[in-house]
Design a protein around this motif. Sequence first.
Motif, PDB file in Angstrom:
ATOM      1  N   GLU B 139      53.159  29.678  28.409  1.00 48.27           N
ATOM      2  CA  GLU B 139      54.418  29.378  27.715  1.00 48.27           C
ATOM      3  C   GLU B 139      54.599  30.271  26.493  1.00 48.27           C
ATOM      4  O   GLU B 139      55.711  30.674  26.150  1.00 48.27           O
ATOM      5  N   GLN B 140      53.484  30.590  25.873  1.00 45.94           N
ATOM      6  CA  GLN B 140      53.515  31.494  24.715  1.00 45.94           C
ATOM      7  C   GLN B 140      54.066  32.867  25.136  1.00 45.94           C
ATOM      8  O   GLN B 140      54.947  33.421  24.485  1.00 45.94           O
ATOM      9  N   VAL B 141      53.528  33.359  26.261  1.00 46.36           N
ATOM     10  CA  VAL B 141      53.937  34.680  26.761  1.00 46.36           C
ATOM     11  C   VAL B 141      55.419  34.660  27.130  1.00 46.36           C
ATOM     12  O   VAL B 141      56.191  35.556  26.750  1.00 46.36           O
ATOM     13  N   VAL B 142      55.812  33.594  27.862  1.00 45.48           N
ATOM     14  CA  VAL B 142      57.215  33.488  28.287  1.00 45.48           C
ATOM     15  C   VAL B 142      58.133  33.452  27.060  1.00 45.48           C
ATOM     16  O   VAL B 142      59.179  34.111  27.025  1.00 45.48           O
ATOM     17  N   GLY B 143      57.727  32.703  26.033  1.00 43.71           N
ATOM     18  CA  GLY B 143      58.497  32.596  24.781  1.00 43.71           C
ATOM     19  C   GLY B 143      58.706  33.973  24.164  1.00 43.71           C
ATOM     20  O   GLY B 143      59.823  34.329  23.766  1.00 43.71           O
ATOM     21  N   GLU B 144      57.638  34.753  24.134  1.00 46.90           N
ATOM     22  CA  GLU B 144      57.722  36.094  23.533  1.00 46.90           C
ATOM     23  C   GLU B 144      58.658  36.999  24.344  1.00 46.90           C
ATOM     24  O   GLU B 144      59.456  37.740  23.798  1.00 46.90           O
ATOM     25  N   LEU B 145      58.551  36.901  25.702  1.00 40.67           N
ATOM     26  CA  LEU B 145      59.372  37.747  26.568  1.00 40.67           C
ATOM     27  C   LEU B 145      60.847  37.388  26.424  1.00 40.67           C
ATOM     28  O   LEU B 145      61.722  38.253  26.440  1.00 40.67           O
TER      29      LEU B 145
END
Lengths: 221, 298
Positions: B139-145
């Motif tokens: 979710e962290q990665v998706v948030g950043e993307l």
Amino acid sequence: MIQLYNICKSYSKDGTALEDVNLKIPKGDFVYITGPSGAGKSTLLKLLYVAERPTRGQILINGQNVTRMSVAKIPFLRRQLGIVFQDFKLINSRTIFENVAFPLEVRGRKRFEVGKKVYQVLKNVGLEHKLTKFPLQLSGGEQQRVAIARALVMEPLVLLADEPTGNLDLEVTLEIMDLFKGANARGTTVLLATHDREMMRRFPRRQICLENGRLTEDWIP
Amino acid sequence: MFGKLIYLIRRALRNMFQSPVLCIATVGTVTVSLCILTFFAIIVLNVQSMTRHWSQEVQVVAYLDEVPSAAQISALVQSAEALPEVVEVVYVTRQQAFAGFRDRLGDDALLLDGLDDDFLPASLRLTLHEEFRNRLGVEQVVGELKKTGGYSDFRYGQDWLDRFESLLNLLRIAGAVLGGFLLFAALFIVANTIKLTVYARREELEVMSLVGGTSMFIKSPFLIEGAVQGVVGGCLAISLSYLLFTAFLAGGLETLFLASGVAEIVFLPFFYQLLVLAAGILIGILGSLISLRKFVRI
């Protein structure tokens, strides 16, 4: 050397083993503690080597108050005492030499010193030729002599003996008494719990009589 | 000091040789207890490697709105690669996505006949570091993307990830509870066996205490004995476990795990073997201490 002030010891609410015992034993004294079975003789000795603690009162041994002595210090008090029991308390899996050497090993003495001292003390009790034997290979009298040798090997200040001749015949008793007298002559204070009247008649010494936990008589010949 | 230590070790060894039956019984008990622990550790380790293998499936697929230019692609890949959670970024073109889809359909690929090979969106496939292969990391990665923009949708197998994490948690709890229980049971059994040894020597303990032996002097040989028995038991347990592992367990685990895609079934690594030895020493010493408490009160 040994002072007892108002010593009381009870194991339960109803049973009192010792009651208000006051006693002074000077250095080098030889004292019989007498009285019928259950009078409190063994309890008195147990209080002296701190196997038990008094319910009330104070005990001084060589100036040390043993009543409040910490558990860590008890071994160092016991190193000044020699203790002999009716049932000898020898380690049957160890040789006579090893049994007598035990108190020296506990103190961390060097091996050559241990060997010399053990041989000497066994010679004093007349058992130097049996040092490789095991306790159960010896007679009762010989086992008690080994126990006395173990108690004397460190030249203790005080020798405590609880019915040491209880299971032995008269001839052996006389031999054992000679050993106690010899230790006493060398300056060791001896406390001997017994109800052997014959022994006390033959070797008259100070007698302390206990009955139902009370000191009823203190007789000096 | 050194002389005293030698004396205590000599006494400990002598005690062991003097009552060989009790000594063998204690070593045997330590061996069996540690063998059970070792098997448990082998299973836990292999299950861990299986879950690690499964976790490789955790990927983030970010679908792109439009077909980007070469410069845009390289910018997107670079910004994705800059994320600390990401190991690798692969750009999948519309054509590659179509080919992949066709491959997956297998015999049913005929269904795709007549369709253009650019109807699937292009995407970036992000592989994450092992510690981020969980819901939070993803979710962290998706948030950043999402902040970067240019993506139409994200796929990371949300439902699968939830189930996978529940399974991992369950395995962790079960492992800790069972491992703790086994260790406690081993300690209890070994302590009771050592109690027999101590009981057989209670007269000696009493005499040592009466002639002025300190608590440490009396206990040390027993503690050394416990430690030696623990080491011997530990070595035997590792050897026995290895034999049983190669003879029976490896085959059984292989059929179970290889089906799940795990490359190979492993025995306990060297570090864990050292831990088993340490557990043996600990169990031996603690077992002796517990037993001695009752008999040595000075």
